[in-house]
Design an enzyme around this catalytic site. Structure first.
Site, PDB file in Angstrom:
ATOM      1  N   ARG A 102       0.799  -1.110   0.050  1.00  0.00           N
ATOM      2  CA  ARG A 102       0.054   0.068   0.114  1.00  0.00           C
ATOM      3  C   ARG A 102       1.091   1.133   0.010  1.00  0.00           C
ATOM      4  O   ARG A 102       1.856   1.334   1.012  1.00  0.00           O
ATOM      5  CB  ARG A 102      -0.839   0.084   1.203  1.00  0.00           C
ATOM      6  CG  ARG A 102      -2.193   0.251   1.005  1.00  0.00           C
ATOM      7  CD  ARG A 102      -3.069  -0.211   2.288  1.00  0.00           C
ATOM      8  NE  ARG A 102      -2.537   0.425   3.534  1.00  0.00           N
ATOM      9  CZ  ARG A 102      -3.407   0.898   4.519  1.00  0.00           C
ATOM     10  NH1 ARG A 102      -4.718   0.773   4.465  1.00  0.00           N
ATOM     11  NH2 ARG A 102      -3.054   1.151   5.730  1.00  0.00           N
ATOM     12  N   THR A 106      -1.048   7.651  -0.822  1.00  0.00           N
ATOM     13  CA  THR A 106      -2.241   7.366  -1.370  1.00  0.00           C
ATOM     14  C   THR A 106      -3.008   6.264  -0.940  1.00  0.00           C
ATOM     15  O   THR A 106      -4.428   6.346  -1.047  1.00  0.00           O
ATOM     16  CB  THR A 106      -2.079   7.064  -2.966  1.00  0.00           C
ATOM     17  OG1 THR A 106      -1.649   5.841  -2.807  1.00  0.00           O
ATOM     18  CG2 THR A 106      -1.195   8.186  -3.685  1.00  0.00           C
ATOM     19  N   ASP A 198       0.283  -3.421  12.871  1.00  0.00           N
ATOM     20  CA  ASP A 198       0.575  -3.927  11.359  1.00  0.00           C
ATOM     21  C   ASP A 198       0.705  -5.410  11.479  1.00  0.00           C
ATOM     22  O   ASP A 198       1.708  -6.006  11.907  1.00  0.00           O
ATOM     23  CB  ASP A 198       1.752  -3.221  11.151  1.00  0.00           C
ATOM     24  CG  ASP A 198       2.104  -3.544   9.435  1.00  0.00           C
ATOM     25  OD1 ASP A 198       2.086  -4.624   8.911  1.00  0.00           O
ATOM     26  OD2 ASP A 198       2.291  -2.447   8.905  1.00  0.00           O
ATOM     27  N   ASP A 201       4.196  -6.471   9.884  1.00  0.00           N
ATOM     28  CA  ASP A 201       5.369  -6.244  10.716  1.00  0.00           C
ATOM     29  C   ASP A 201       5.301  -7.105  12.200  1.00  0.00           C
ATOM     30  O   ASP A 201       6.326  -7.550  12.534  1.00  0.00           O
ATOM     31  CB  ASP A 201       5.193  -4.559  11.304  1.00  0.00           C
ATOM     32  CG  ASP A 201       5.793  -3.727  10.159  1.00  0.00           C
ATOM     33  OD1 ASP A 201       6.416  -4.372   9.556  1.00  0.00           O
ATOM     34  OD2 ASP A 201       5.285  -2.730  10.172  1.00  0.00           O
TER      35      ASP A 201
END
Ligand code: PRP
Length: 207
Positions: A102, A106, A198, A201
């Site tokens: 991603r 944006t 996340d 991660d």
């Protein structure tokens, strides 16, 4: 199409441990795998069967076998951690990786890995990604799989934000969504709240 948020107590228990910020990387990976196994039971209830006679030690009887070839499609990186969990129940499923990240500004998905052969080799695909945030990655992956020629596609994730669920349903109303839970919303960085951080991660120790 439908959105299924699991109501299974084991999923709720394991998801709470997954959310906990003190959970270490190894435990996080184990929980991700276990939740994926539990969700597989829920997401495969409509797979088609064909008759298969079977000889038991005592008699011949009617049995059944899966009629459809299932493909698992983990979205790199975070979807990888769900593959082993699904394989526990579908050991012969093919795995086709799709690499998307991603863009931080944006929030749009950028494709970086796709080695699908020209002709589809499976009749059903289950997309795996723990996080359905804006839904951009899921929509892009369904686009890829439909262009490949697969008509029956499901999405299996751990957490979904209402924004991402809505986007996926608008763009691909035929794709059933299976989640461990639906969370409250996205924050300004496109992270799911309350979420689990996340997922990439936390699995890979890179956060
Ligand atoms: C995360 C997550 C999904 C995507 C969800 O991946 O694993 O793939 O974002 O966001 P969306 O629904 O808004 O598209 P990320 O880009 O962080 O890559 P990673 O898995 O390699 O960490």
């Amino acid at each position: 199409m439908s959105v299924h948020a699991s109501t299974h107590p084991l999923v709720a228990h394991k998801l709470t441990l997954l959310r906990d910020h003190t959970t270490d990387h190894r435990t996080f990976r184990e929980l991700t795998k276990e939740i994926a196994t539990l969700l597989t039971y829920e997401a495969t209830q409509d797979l088609q069967l064909r008759p298969r006679p079977v000889q038991t030690p005592l008699a011949r009887t009617n049995g059944a076998e899966l009629k459809e070839n299932v493909g698992l499609v983990p979205i790199l990186r975070a979807g990888l951690g769900m593959v082993d969990g699904v394989w526990e129940l579908l050991p012969s499923a093919e795995v086709w990786h799709i690499g998307l990240y991603r863009d931080e500004k944006t929030l749009k998905p950028v494709e970086y890995y796709n080695k699908l052969p020209i002709e589809p080799t499976v009749s059903v695909c289950i997309i795996l990604d723990p996080m359905l945030a804006t839904g951009g990655s899921a929509v892009a992956t369904v686009d890829i799989l439909k262009n490949w020629g697969v008509r029956k596609i499901k999405f299996m994730g751990i957490l979904g934000a209402p924004e991402g669920i809505q986007f996926l349903q608008e763009r691909h109303p035929d794709v059933a969504i299976y989640l461990a839970a639906i969370d409250e919303r996205l924050n300004e960085r496109g992270l799911i709240l309350p979420g689990l951080g996340d997922a990439g991660d936390r699995q890979f120790g890179t956060g």
